[in-house]
Motif scaffolding. Structure first.
Motif, PDB file in Angstrom:
ATOM      1  N   ASN A  74      10.721  16.523  -3.756  1.00  6.75           N
ATOM      2  CA  ASN A  74      10.771  16.983  -5.192  1.00  6.75           C
ATOM      3  C   ASN A  74      11.870  16.362  -6.144  1.00  6.75           C
ATOM      4  OD1 ASN A  74       9.137  19.147  -4.716  1.00  6.75           O
ATOM      5  ND2 ASN A  74      10.594  20.809  -5.293  1.00  6.75           N
ATOM      6  N   ARG A  75      12.884  15.635  -5.552  1.00  5.20           N
ATOM      7  CA  ARG A  75      13.790  15.151  -6.182  1.00  5.20           C
ATOM      8  C   ARG A  75      13.205  13.502  -6.592  1.00  5.20           C
ATOM      9  NH1 ARG A  75      19.246  15.701  -6.837  1.00  5.20           N
ATOM     10  NH2 ARG A  75      19.421  16.925  -4.976  1.00  5.20           N
ATOM     11  N   PHE A  76      12.635  12.884  -5.592  1.00  2.00           N
ATOM     12  CA  PHE A  76      12.195  11.499  -5.688  1.00  2.00           C
ATOM     13  C   PHE A  76      10.690  11.462  -5.355  1.00  2.00           C
ATOM     14  CE2 PHE A  76      16.501  10.883  -3.998  1.00  2.00           C
ATOM     15  CZ  PHE A  76      17.288  10.692  -5.233  1.00  2.00           C
ATOM     16  N   PRO A  77       9.748  11.857  -6.344  1.00  4.17           N
ATOM     17  CA  PRO A  77       8.432  11.726  -5.987  1.00  4.17           C
ATOM     18  C   PRO A  77       7.668  10.672  -5.437  1.00  4.17           C
ATOM     19  CG  PRO A  77       9.042  12.999  -8.217  1.00  4.17           C
ATOM     20  CD  PRO A  77      10.171  12.078  -7.962  1.00  4.17           C
ATOM     21  N   ILE A  78       8.389   9.445  -5.723  1.00  2.00           N
ATOM     22  CA  ILE A  78       7.843   8.364  -5.214  1.00  2.00           C
ATOM     23  C   ILE A  78       7.554   8.345  -3.586  1.00  2.00           C
ATOM     24  CG2 ILE A  78       9.982   7.128  -4.506  1.00  2.00           C
ATOM     25  CD1 ILE A  78       9.140   4.491  -5.322  1.00  2.00           C
ATOM     26  N   LEU A  79       8.157   9.154  -2.946  1.00  2.00           N
ATOM     27  CA  LEU A  79       7.843   9.422  -1.527  1.00  2.00           C
ATOM     28  C   LEU A  79       6.540  10.301  -1.285  1.00  2.00           C
ATOM     29  CD1 LEU A  79      11.285  10.694  -0.255  1.00  2.00           C
ATOM     30  CD2 LEU A  79      10.327   8.410  -0.113  1.00  2.00           C
ATOM     31  N   LYS A  80       5.711  10.767  -2.508  1.00  2.00           N
ATOM     32  CA  LYS A  80       4.659  11.280  -2.458  1.00  2.00           C
ATOM     33  C   LYS A  80       3.413  10.298  -2.766  1.00  2.00           C
ATOM     34  CE  LYS A  80       6.392  15.919  -4.086  1.00  2.00           C
ATOM     35  NZ  LYS A  80       6.407  16.837  -5.164  1.00  2.00           N
ATOM     36  N   ASN A  81       3.684   9.138  -3.251  1.00  2.00           N
ATOM     37  CA  ASN A  81       2.716   8.294  -3.389  1.00  2.00           C
ATOM     38  C   ASN A  81       3.712   6.856  -3.804  1.00  2.00           C
ATOM     39  OD1 ASN A  81       0.678   6.835  -4.312  1.00  2.00           O
ATOM     40  ND2 ASN A  81       0.260   7.969  -6.238  1.00  2.00           N
ATOM     41  N   THR A  82       3.537   6.075  -2.819  1.00  2.00           N
ATOM     42  CA  THR A  82       4.153   4.839  -2.627  1.00  2.00           C
ATOM     43  C   THR A  82       3.179   3.641  -2.851  1.00  2.00           C
ATOM     44  OG1 THR A  82       4.245   4.868  -0.395  1.00  2.00           O
ATOM     45  CG2 THR A  82       5.983   5.734  -1.366  1.00  2.00           C
ATOM     46  N   SER A  83       2.117   3.892  -3.303  1.00  2.00           N
ATOM     47  CA  SER A  83       0.919   2.961  -3.160  1.00  2.00           C
ATOM     48  C   SER A  83       1.274   1.627  -3.991  1.00  2.00           C
ATOM     49  CB  SER A  83      -0.200   3.329  -3.664  1.00  2.00           C
ATOM     50  OG  SER A  83      -0.383   3.919  -4.936  1.00  2.00           O
ATOM     51  N   SER A  84       2.103   1.424  -4.891  1.00  2.00           N
ATOM     52  CA  SER A  84       2.504   0.543  -5.768  1.00  2.00           C
ATOM     53  C   SER A  84       3.447  -0.536  -4.836  1.00  2.00           C
ATOM     54  CB  SER A  84       3.102   0.535  -7.124  1.00  2.00           C
ATOM     55  OG  SER A  84       3.997   1.456  -7.200  1.00  2.00           O
ATOM     56  N   HIS A  85       3.919  -0.192  -3.965  1.00  2.00           N
ATOM     57  CA  HIS A  85       4.849  -0.851  -3.049  1.00  2.00           C
ATOM     58  C   HIS A  85       4.434  -1.614  -1.676  1.00  2.00           C
ATOM     59  CE1 HIS A  85       7.709   0.097  -6.230  1.00  2.00           C
ATOM     60  NE2 HIS A  85       7.604   1.263  -5.983  1.00  2.00           N
ATOM     61  N   SER A  86       5.072  -2.491  -1.294  1.00  2.00           N
ATOM     62  CA  SER A  86       4.745  -3.128   0.132  1.00  2.00           C
ATOM     63  C   SER A  86       5.316  -1.977   1.006  1.00  2.00           C
ATOM     64  CB  SER A  86       5.135  -4.363   0.223  1.00  2.00           C
ATOM     65  OG  SER A  86       6.523  -4.410   0.539  1.00  2.00           O
ATOM     66  N   PHE A  87       4.667  -2.293   2.252  1.00  2.00           N
ATOM     67  CA  PHE A  87       5.062  -1.515   3.478  1.00  2.00           C
ATOM     68  C   PHE A  87       6.502  -1.723   3.685  1.00  2.00           C
ATOM     69  CE2 PHE A  87       5.613  -0.281   7.841  1.00  2.00           C
ATOM     70  CZ  PHE A  87       4.755   0.849   8.128  1.00  2.00           C
ATOM     71  N   ASP A  88       6.862  -2.760   3.862  1.00  2.00           N
ATOM     72  CA  ASP A  88       8.226  -2.852   4.063  1.00  2.00           C
ATOM     73  C   ASP A  88       9.304  -2.425   2.945  1.00  2.00           C
ATOM     74  OD1 ASP A  88       7.811  -4.184   6.476  1.00  2.00           O
ATOM     75  OD2 ASP A  88       7.911  -6.196   5.709  1.00  2.00           O
ATOM     76  N   THR A  89       8.901  -2.526   1.879  1.00  2.00           N
ATOM     77  CA  THR A  89       9.592  -1.672   0.745  1.00  2.00           C
ATOM     78  C   THR A  89       9.550  -0.307   0.670  1.00  2.00           C
ATOM     79  OG1 THR A  89       9.076  -3.769  -0.791  1.00  2.00           O
ATOM     80  CG2 THR A  89       9.813  -1.624  -1.983  1.00  2.00           C
ATOM     81  N   VAL A  90       8.467   0.246   1.133  1.00  2.00           N
ATOM     82  CA  VAL A  90       8.423   1.709   1.374  1.00  2.00           C
ATOM     83  C   VAL A  90       9.352   2.244   2.476  1.00  2.00           C
ATOM     84  CG1 VAL A  90       6.815   3.712   1.968  1.00  2.00           C
ATOM     85  CG2 VAL A  90       6.151   1.753   0.461  1.00  2.00           C
ATOM     86  N   THR A  91       9.575   1.494   3.469  1.00  2.00           N
ATOM     87  CA  THR A  91      10.252   1.843   4.485  1.00  2.00           C
ATOM     88  C   THR A  91      11.743   1.873   4.045  1.00  2.00           C
ATOM     89  OG1 THR A  91       9.113   0.969   6.465  1.00  2.00           O
ATOM     90  CG2 THR A  91      11.264   0.987   6.881  1.00  2.00           C
ATOM     91  N   ASP A  92      12.061   0.731   3.365  1.00  2.00           N
ATOM     92  CA  ASP A  92      13.715   0.721   2.523  1.00  2.00           C
ATOM     93  C   ASP A  92      13.727   1.875   1.643  1.00  2.00           C
ATOM     94  OD1 ASP A  92      14.056  -1.655   4.148  1.00  2.00           O
ATOM     95  OD2 ASP A  92      13.885  -2.984   2.606  1.00  2.00           O
TER      96      ASP A  92
END
Length: 355
Positions: free
Chosen positions: A301-319
């Motif tokens: 809820n605080r960081f909705p990027i965790l619900k849709n991270t498709s604009s970032h690379s896999f490694d960036t998502v992990t970080d």
């Protein structure tokens, strides 16, 4: 085919190659070099940030997803550790707010360009700079739990002394990812969606104590837990964590009884209460382990990027996952137990039961 035909085809191919190079060059200049289209607003990024820093507290909270005093403490920590500094054009505060705006609203680069009036290259560079700074704080704010009896257990007769050796809860959650088509198969979870399977452990005061990110969506929770153990996740002697039925039941990881009512929804208002010792154990197990589900709900809820991270690379998502958990712990450590985001999530959670 005649020589004239061959030469004509070669000329067409050369022309096509030149057009392709021109298109790529134009895109590069527009994205990374030409900053004028992104800087024609009367309200510059610096002016917008200044408005936030001196304006209404609620506005700051909604934009940055944290209280302004906590934000200032975060800036002080980052400065004191020399993790970031002001640049010629962008202060540390603006760099951090751009990052929080991105993860707190799942904003893509173009949206951040428009809001802060910087080029795409500038936005991307500072996003990665702040991301690395937050990651540098992760070992300080994501730490092993105390081996003492948690207050949440010691002060509740439902749990003490029955769970006195329990120090936290573990579960997995799936975070969407973008993966190239030829690599997608292992990342498809049981719902057919591309994701990472992220294991997290938390304490009952709702802080993360371990994050295991980067595993394919098809990996089972048990496999990710074993990987965490290989990476140094340990259970103190005589202590244990609560897990759900997807994990094995061992002295270190206590799962509920299978085939017996477990989830809190099954014991919600209007339902029949526990009918035997196994149901009673499962109810109390679920009530305690709900901490990890609550933490997952709050951080998404605080960081909705965790619900849709498709604009970032896999490694960036992990970080980004680890950075969000670090920020969660930082905020929770300085909020004195008062965090509006929990109130929002708990209200949504209660409404689920009432439907």
């Amino acid at each position: 085919m005649s020589n004239d035909d061959i030469n004509a085809r070669r000329r067409e191919q050369v022309k096509l190659n030149m057009l392709t190079v021109a298109a790529v060059a134009g895109w590069y200049i527009d994205t990374y070099l030409d900053k004028r289209p992104c800087r024609d607003s009367a309200l510059s990024g610096a002016a917008y940030v200044n408005e936030l820093l001196i304006g209404h507290l609620e506005r700051f909270r909604q934009v940055c997803r944290m209280e302004r005093p906590i934000f200032m403490k975060l800036c002080n920590v980052i400065r004191s550790k020399n993790l970031l500094c002001d640049t010629r054009d962008i202060t540390l505060e603006e760099q951090l707010i751009m990052f929080l705006f991105t993860i707190g609203h799942n904003a893509v680069n173009r949206q951040v360009q428009e809001r802060f009036q910087h080029s795409g290259e500038t936005i991307s560079r500072h996003f990665n700079g702040v991301l690395q700074a937050i990651l540098s704080l992760s070992t300080q704010y994501i730490r092993d739990p105390s081996i003492n009896v948690p207050i949440e257990i010691a002060n509740d007769t439902r749990f003490y002394p029955f769970f006195k050796d329990c120090i936290g809860a573990i579960d997995g959650t799936h975070i969407p990812v973008f993966v190239e088509s030829h690599k997608q198969a292992p990342y498809r979870n049981r719902h057919g969606l591309l994701s990472q399977n992220v294991m997290a452990a938390c304490t009952f005061d709702l802080k993360f104590i371990h994050i295991q990110a980067g595993w394919e969506g098809s990996a089972s929770d048990a496999i990710v837990l074993r990987a965490a153990e290989k990476d140094g996740f340990k259970v103190p002697r005589g202590k244990y964590y609560l897990v759900d039925a997807g994990y094995g039941n061992t002295p270190n990881y206590i799962a509920p009884y299978r085939g017996v009512r477990y989830h809190l929804r099954e014991f919600a208002r209007g339902s029949i209460g526990p009918q035997d010792a196994k149901e009673l154990f499962n109810l109390r197990h679920s009530s305690l382990r709900n901490a990890i589900e609550r933490v997952f709900g709050v951080i998404k809820n605080r960081f909705p990027i965790l619900k849709n991270t498709s604009s970032h690379s896999f490694d960036t998502v992990t970080d980004v996952i680890i950075a969000c958990c670090t920020l969660h712990n930082f905020i929770h450590s300085h909020s004195n137990g008062e965090d509006w985001i929990y109130e929002e999530y708990d209200l949504q959670y209660e409404n689920q039961f009432s439907q």
